[in-house]
Design a protein around this motif. Sequence first.
Motif, short mmCIF file in Angstrom:
data_model
loop_
_atom_site.label_atom_id
_atom_site.label_comp_id
_atom_site.label_asym_id
_atom_site.label_seq_id
_atom_site.Cartn_x
_atom_site.Cartn_y
_atom_site.Cartn_z
N UNK A 185 0.82 -1.21 0.00
CA UNK A 185 0.00 0.00 0.00
C UNK A 185 0.86 1.26 0.00
N UNK A 186 1.99 1.19 -0.68
CA UNK A 186 2.91 2.33 -0.68
C UNK A 186 2.28 3.56 -1.34
N UNK A 187 1.32 3.33 -2.24
CA UNK A 187 0.71 4.45 -2.95
C UNK A 187 -0.24 5.24 -2.06
N UNK A 188 -0.83 4.61 -1.05
CA UNK A 188 -1.78 5.30 -0.17
C UNK A 188 -1.23 5.56 1.22
N UNK A 189 -0.24 4.80 1.64
CA UNK A 189 0.35 4.98 2.98
C UNK A 189 1.59 5.86 2.85
N UNK A 190 1.47 7.11 3.22
CA UNK A 190 2.57 8.07 3.08
C UNK A 190 2.82 8.78 4.41
#
Length: 530
Positions: free
Chosen positions: A431-436
């Motif tokens: 979920x690197x795209x949403x977990x920042x």
Amino acid sequence: MGSFDKSSDPEAVKTAPVAISDNDGSVGEVQAAEKFAFAEDRKIGITGAVFLILNKMIGTGIFSTPSAIFAATGSVGVSLFLWIIGGFLTCCGLSVWLEFGLAIPRSGGEKNYLEYIYKHPKYLASCVLAAQMIFLGFSSGNSLAFGRYILYANSGDSQDSYKARGIGVACATFACALHAFLPKWGVRLVNVLGIFKVVIVLFIVFAGFAALAGHRHVPDPENFKHAFRIETTESYGGGGAYAYSNALLNIVYSYKGWENANYFMSELKDPRRTLTVAAPIAVAGVTVLYVLANVAYFAAVSKVEIATSEVLVAGIFFRNVFGDSAGVKALPVFVALSNLGNVLAVSFAHARLNQELGKEGLLPLSKFWGSNKPCNAPAASLFLHWLITIIILLAPPPGPAYNFLVNLYTYPGVWINGFVSGGLLYLHFFRRDTWKPTWRCWEPILLIFFLLNVFLAVVPFIPPVGDWNAEGYPYYVFPIVGVAVLLLGASYWFMWTKFWPWVRGHKIVAERSIDEDGNEVIRYKKIKKA
């Protein structure tokens, strides 16, 4: 241990309003908004956060668990090495909690993190955590140690008894009542005892240096000759993998508290800055003090005395270094006051988590448990914490109860830590795209922390070498009880979210929002199913 991502949006992972079941209110009626905010003069800065973390970390552990750890390993060098490993693993866990705490800056700690990771089945993770924190988040071990050190100082009595437990009941009652009715004075006393605890541990460290130089009232125990030799006697050593897992559980217990500030994020001034400064300072300082304190114990106390001293190892150390008058009468009282500080810190933090569970509607009578009445403090949640503490404190028969309480308190937490760290691994890789987040824990550190908790969750079920009842109870009792409590949370989830809504034909919704002043506002309403 981790790194800041300056390009990340700190608001990116704030949770949206959620639907939660409860039994408060009338069908279709929106209740009055209930605020859970604190005035600026009540909010906690860096110094207060450091002392709150110190107070929970420095409790009975460093004064009592070295006995069980050495008895399990049978080696001075291995025992000291395990304490160093414990400090490293604590830093690993701190990095995990920093990532979540800075990304989701709300009170409640891992409850918020599990909710974010495990959205389905809805509310299951929160119910399991609620069962663990309510039924096993007690202050019984620290209260028992307080009572035993008071009796040891008064009469030299070193045995567990109901007299010691009665003193422990008074200790827990005082701590919870102070936080409930005089909350400002509760925080002030936590700060004062935080300083006092550090002074006591420093005193032990410097007394250990004196003991190494020959200033003792007993012969040199010679514990540092062949320090890494592993010995097996009737008193210590020879327990196998089970014994080492127990030793690590005791060390985890001694270091517990590094996550303390995450339980009251909404009460921190500038949470991101406060947490990133206060938590590392507290953990690093405690790690150094713990290792040096253990060196001090081995400098003045023989191996057999350490292995058989149970909760009173610090008291025996004082006696060996300063003689009977000072060691038996005065210095153990200081250790007891340190235990009191830990009870104050634990009750403060766990009551806030219980309150958060009430605010979310996870508990029956949720508005009652989530209330700040009558003194703008979670008095109802403090009462719940006190009740469980007293029951667990008085239930076991007199005997080697302290180690059992330590294991029972610590063990379910390794399951929770495993689910949190495993969930963060999932977010990092899938979920690197949403977990920042603004702080990112390094994956090797995250993996180490996850594997440690898997190890500690599984190994206690492996039979120990030798007597299965060496601690006064079957080896499998605390892991089975710990897992059973987690399963009880799952059973409650089924009744709360599936069975009763099906029987009564309704659902309850709690809407979470942030007002213009940044205060968290909860509105409850019950909706009849169409």
